[in-house]
Design a protein around this motif. Sequence first.
Motif, PDB file in Angstrom:
ATOM      1  N   HIS A   1      -4.314  -7.939  -2.113  1.00 23.46           N
ATOM      2  CA  HIS A   1      -4.227  -7.283  -0.812  1.00 23.46           C
ATOM      3  C   HIS A   1      -2.839  -6.728  -0.508  1.00 23.46           C
ATOM      4  CE1 HIS A   1      -6.838  -6.631   2.654  1.00 23.46           C
ATOM      5  NE2 HIS A   1      -5.699  -6.445   3.289  1.00 23.46           N
ATOM      6  N   ARG A   2      -2.810  -5.527   0.087  1.00 21.99           N
ATOM      7  CA  ARG A   2      -1.580  -4.860   0.481  1.00 21.99           C
ATOM      8  C   ARG A   2      -1.200  -5.279   1.901  1.00 21.99           C
ATOM      9  NH1 ARG A   2      -3.098  -3.792  -4.630  1.00 21.99           N
ATOM     10  NH2 ARG A   2      -2.236  -1.861  -5.447  1.00 21.99           N
ATOM     11  N   ILE A   3       0.032  -5.744   2.080  1.00 25.87           N
ATOM     12  CA  ILE A   3       0.528  -6.146   3.396  1.00 25.87           C
ATOM     13  C   ILE A   3       1.808  -5.364   3.677  1.00 25.87           C
ATOM     14  CG2 ILE A   3       1.267  -8.070   4.846  1.00 25.87           C
ATOM     15  CD1 ILE A   3      -0.213  -9.922   2.808  1.00 25.87           C
ATOM     16  N   PRO A   4       1.766  -4.380   4.542  1.00 31.49           N
ATOM     17  CA  PRO A   4       2.948  -3.541   4.810  1.00 31.49           C
ATOM     18  C   PRO A   4       4.099  -4.332   5.417  1.00 31.49           C
ATOM     19  CG  PRO A   4       0.938  -2.504   5.621  1.00 31.49           C
ATOM     20  CD  PRO A   4       0.582  -3.913   5.261  1.00 31.49           C
ATOM     21  N   LYS A   5       5.322  -3.943   5.049  1.00 30.52           N
ATOM     22  CA  LYS A   5       6.527  -4.502   5.638  1.00 30.52           C
ATOM     23  C   LYS A   5       7.027  -3.573   6.747  1.00 30.52           C
ATOM     24  CE  LYS A   5       8.138  -6.721   1.365  1.00 30.52           C
ATOM     25  NZ  LYS A   5       9.270  -6.847   0.401  1.00 30.52           N
ATOM     26  N   PRO A   6       7.857  -4.088   7.652  1.00 33.41           N
ATOM     27  CA  PRO A   6       8.453  -3.208   8.678  1.00 33.41           C
ATOM     28  C   PRO A   6       9.277  -2.087   8.036  1.00 33.41           C
ATOM     29  CG  PRO A   6       8.772  -5.524   9.240  1.00 33.41           C
ATOM     30  CD  PRO A   6       8.228  -5.500   7.835  1.00 33.41           C
ATOM     31  N   PHE A   7       9.370  -0.966   8.732  1.00 29.36           N
ATOM     32  CA  PHE A   7      10.160   0.201   8.304  1.00 29.36           C
ATOM     33  C   PHE A   7       9.676   0.758   6.963  1.00 29.36           C
ATOM     34  CE2 PHE A   7      12.848  -2.539  10.932  1.00 29.36           C
ATOM     35  CZ  PHE A   7      13.157  -1.652  11.964  1.00 29.36           C
ATOM     36  N   THR A   8       8.370   0.717   6.774  1.00 28.68           N
ATOM     37  CA  THR A   8       7.767   1.255   5.564  1.00 28.68           C
ATOM     38  C   THR A   8       7.279   2.677   5.812  1.00 28.68           C
ATOM     39  OG1 THR A   8       6.165   0.753   3.812  1.00 28.68           O
ATOM     40  CG2 THR A   8       5.389   0.494   6.074  1.00 28.68           C
TER      41      THR A   8
ATOM     42  N   HIS B   1      -7.460   5.593   0.744  1.00 28.89           N
ATOM     43  CA  HIS B   1      -6.598   4.520   0.244  1.00 28.89           C
ATOM     44  C   HIS B   1      -5.208   4.670   0.837  1.00 28.89           C
ATOM     45  CE1 HIS B   1      -5.580   1.261  -2.526  1.00 28.89           C
ATOM     46  NE2 HIS B   1      -4.418   1.867  -2.696  1.00 28.89           N
ATOM     47  N   TYR B   2      -4.544   3.525   1.060  1.00 27.24           N
ATOM     48  CA  TYR B   2      -3.134   3.585   1.450  1.00 27.24           C
ATOM     49  C   TYR B   2      -2.306   2.653   0.578  1.00 27.24           C
ATOM     50  CZ  TYR B   2      -3.432  -0.888   4.059  1.00 27.24           C
ATOM     51  OH  TYR B   2      -3.586  -2.205   4.408  1.00 27.24           O
ATOM     52  N   GLU B   3      -1.093   3.090   0.309  1.00 30.38           N
ATOM     53  CA  GLU B   3      -0.061   2.262  -0.304  1.00 30.38           C
ATOM     54  C   GLU B   3       1.179   2.405   0.567  1.00 30.38           C
ATOM     55  OE1 GLU B   3      -0.036   0.292  -3.076  1.00 30.38           O
ATOM     56  OE2 GLU B   3      -2.156   0.687  -3.497  1.00 30.38           O
ATOM     57  N   CYS B   4       2.076   1.442   0.493  1.00 33.62           N
ATOM     58  CA  CYS B   4       3.292   1.484   1.303  1.00 33.62           C
ATOM     59  C   CYS B   4       4.523   1.432   0.416  1.00 33.62           C
ATOM     60  CB  CYS B   4       3.319   0.322   2.286  1.00 33.62           C
ATOM     61  SG  CYS B   4       2.003   0.391   3.508  1.00 33.62           S
TER      62      CYS B   4
END
Length: 246
Positions: free
Chosen positions: A175-182, A159-162
């Motif tokens: 759904h998880r959508i990463p942001k820049p500089f995370t 699993h991943y979280e940001c």
Amino acid sequence: MSEKLDTRESWKRRFLVWLVPTLVVFLQRIIGLTSKKVELGKEHFNSLYPLKKPFILCVWHTNVLYSPYLNKNRKLAVLISESKDGDFITGVVHRFGNGSIRGSSSKGGSKALKAMIVHLRKNLPAAFTPDGPRGPAWIVQPGVIAAAQVSQVPILPFHYECTKQWIAEKSWDKHRIPKPFTTFVISYGEPIMIPRDLDEAGFEKERLRVEKAMLENKDRAERKAEELRAKSSRSNRSELDLETHS
């Protein structure tokens, strides 16, 4: 006339199946270059992959978007639905150096599941989304248990979280959508072996055991991401205080 329209639609479809994964991969690489990684339970992964032992990477559907990027070039065979959306996911998976098997794992005797078992028996890793392709979210479906039972390879929760991410609240899988500089918080659970001989009650017990481990692994990643967010917030406040008093 209808034949020309069909040809045009077919060409348009092929173009989109090429274009969309290409753009997704480009954006993922850009965000990846601006980001950091923190890995939890990496020893569980290291007990299998570097030693070329087969395993089933078990990933909640909420992590479908960036899991191919975070597991690139590992020669995973990813079970992907035969839906139109699955065509786009397949393109992304292949561009990140992994393979795919198309079909559903919802029925233990399915052609796709048999192909996955053959792949695992070649000492190669595989990946499942146990609550996909349509949910319900966070509920392990029987296909992954059947694959692990027959092939006798372990299930490895992933699993991943940001620390900086959007969550698609209206989607069924959040759904998880990463942001820049995370910072990606990647968590691996302990490998889970499924006994070969199980009756119906035993099979359900193992399904619940895997589901519990998957949820605990998700919670671990969420707690760490929250901890890092809080630490970053305190640091930013301290810097602001220093600037205010200087």
